[in-house]
Design a protein around this motif. Structure first.
Motif, PDB file in Angstrom:
ATOM      1  N   GLY A   8       0.822  -1.216   0.000  1.00 18.76           N
ATOM      2  CA  GLY A   8       0.000   0.000   0.000  1.00 18.76           C
ATOM      3  C   GLY A   8       0.849   1.257   0.000  1.00 18.76           C
ATOM      4  N   LYS A   9       0.612   2.126  -0.977  1.00 24.00           N
ATOM      5  CA  LYS A   9       1.416   3.339  -1.133  1.00 24.00           C
ATOM      6  C   LYS A   9       1.248   4.313   0.030  1.00 24.00           C
ATOM      7  CE  LYS A   9       1.270   3.081  -6.187  1.00 24.00           C
ATOM      8  NZ  LYS A   9       0.796   3.728  -7.443  1.00 24.00           N
ATOM      9  N   LYS A  10       0.057   4.364   0.611  1.00 20.66           N
ATOM     10  CA  LYS A  10      -0.189   5.311   1.700  1.00 20.66           C
ATOM     11  C   LYS A  10       0.650   4.970   2.928  1.00 20.66           C
ATOM     12  CE  LYS A  10      -2.963   8.009  -0.421  1.00 20.66           C
ATOM     13  NZ  LYS A  10      -2.576   9.409  -0.690  1.00 20.66           N
ATOM     14  N   GLY A  11       0.776   3.705   3.231  1.00 17.72           N
ATOM     15  CA  GLY A  11       1.623   3.294   4.350  1.00 17.72           C
ATOM     16  C   GLY A  11       3.088   3.559   4.070  1.00 17.72           C
ATOM     17  N   ARG A  12       3.493   3.342   2.824  1.00 19.53           N
ATOM     18  CA  ARG A  12       4.887   3.597   2.438  1.00 19.53           C
ATOM     19  C   ARG A  12       5.223   5.069   2.578  1.00 19.53           C
ATOM     20  NH1 ARG A  12       5.779   2.786  -3.693  1.00 19.53           N
ATOM     21  NH2 ARG A  12       4.804   4.845  -3.642  1.00 19.53           N
ATOM     22  N   GLU A  13       4.319   5.944   2.134  1.00 18.10           N
ATOM     23  CA  GLU A  13       4.569   7.385   2.225  1.00 18.10           C
ATOM     24  C   GLU A  13       4.631   7.840   3.682  1.00 18.10           C
ATOM     25  OE1 GLU A  13       1.378   9.068   0.032  1.00 18.10           O
ATOM     26  OE2 GLU A  13       2.088   8.350  -1.922  1.00 18.10           O
ATOM     27  N   PHE A  14       3.679   7.393   4.481  1.00 25.73           N
ATOM     28  CA  PHE A  14       3.591   7.827   5.882  1.00 25.73           C
ATOM     29  C   PHE A  14       4.796   7.340   6.691  1.00 25.73           C
ATOM     30  CE2 PHE A  14       2.304   7.370  10.293  1.00 25.73           C
ATOM     31  CZ  PHE A  14       1.608   8.545  10.552  1.00 25.73           C
ATOM     32  N   LEU A  15       5.107   6.058   6.583  1.00 29.26           N
ATOM     33  CA  LEU A  15       6.164   5.479   7.412  1.00 29.26           C
ATOM     34  C   LEU A  15       7.553   5.770   6.841  1.00 29.26           C
ATOM     35  CD1 LEU A  15       4.354   2.105   8.120  1.00 29.26           C
ATOM     36  CD2 LEU A  15       4.742   3.958   9.748  1.00 29.26           C
TER      37      LEU A  15
END
Length: 285
Positions: free
Chosen positions: A114-121
């Protein structure tokens, strides 16, 4: 006070947004039905595989196997979020499982779905060992096999010492539970331990225990990953449907408020024009 033109323009903008949120809600509803069916079909296998594995190991002892050895190494977390936003707190809730887990950031390595988790973390300095973001678009068992194979290889080589899953459990259409689950080493349940002490039943393996565990543990890990993927997809669409429904309702309230303001401004304008006409007529006469 805003002019009638400004109010009308603002109202038109909100109406356009409302049309988009309505469309997104309908799309999410259709996707949710499909994802919900897959999640409900996968859940029994997901649960039984976990229970079977803990039961087998609770009745086994002194097994020397690379997948079962407690070892030093970083904590691996398979984080499942979405590739798109507009899903309320869905993505942030999963990411917070990692940041608020109590694990030292330097002692954690992430396998991201998931891209959103990658960006956030990623912005917060977490080490990302693998990115499988495309798998969440339409989860396949083969995707889970690939992810599980990589994680188990790193575990067997001593690169990581523990494996966790951070995902969202799909309970029903409106209830989704962010969960951090320990996958490896397998934790034996307390009731299994108690049963073992009361009625010790040895576990017999055919063929040899190492061969059996080499076959069943990858299936166990793969089944947990696949189960988490389909539940996460159902949760994502449920969360997006709720978010778009709330956005549509909020837009309707704003439109009604702006309509009231527009009518008041229009009435004020008419009253002012009538007053000026009457005053002009009186001045002439």
């Amino acid at each position: 006070m805003a002019s009638m033109r400004d109010i009308k323009r603002r109202k038109g903008s909100i109406q356009s947004t409302q049309q988009i949120t309505k469309a997104m809600k309908l799309v999410s509803t259709v996707k949710l039905q499909k994802a919900k069916t897959h999640a409900e079909l996968a859940k029994p296998y997901f649960n039984h595989m976990y229970e079977t594995m803990t039961s087998i190991l609770s009745k086994s002892s002194n097994i020397d196997h690379p997948y079962l050895k407690a070892q030093e190494g970083k904590k691996a977390i398979i984080v499942i979020t979405s590739n798109r936003g507009l899903a309320g707190g869905y993505n942030s809730n999963v990411s917070k499982l990692v940041t608020e887990s109590g694990f030292d950031k330097d002692d954690v390595v992430l396998y991201i779905i998931g891209k959103k988790g990658r960006e956030f973390l990623g912005k917060r300095g977490y080490e990302i060992a693998g990115d499988y973001s495309e798998a969440i678009n339409e989860p396949l068992y083969s995707d889970a096999v690939e992810i599980g194979k990589q994680v188990l290889e790193d575990f067997a080589e001593g690169k990581i010492g523990e494996i966790y899953l951070a995902y969202t459990v799909f309970k029903n259409t409106v209830s989704h539970i962010p969960t951090l689950m320990k996958v490896m080493p397998v934790e034996v349940k307390e009731q299994e331990e108690e049963a073992k002490e009361e009625t010790p039943i040895p576990m017999n393996y055919e063929p040899e225990e190492e061969e059996v565990l080499s076959m069943i543990i990858p299936k166990y890990v793969t089944s947990l990953i696949y189960g988490a993927l389909v539940e996460a997809l159902a949760s994502e669409n449920g969360a997006r449907m709720q978010a778009m429904d709330s956005a549509t309702s909020n837009a309707e309230e704003m439109i009604q408020d702006l309509s009231l303001k527009y009518n008041r401004a229009r009435q004020g304008s008419i009253t002012q024009e009538l007053t000026e006409i009457i005053a002009g007529a009186e001045a002439i006469s």
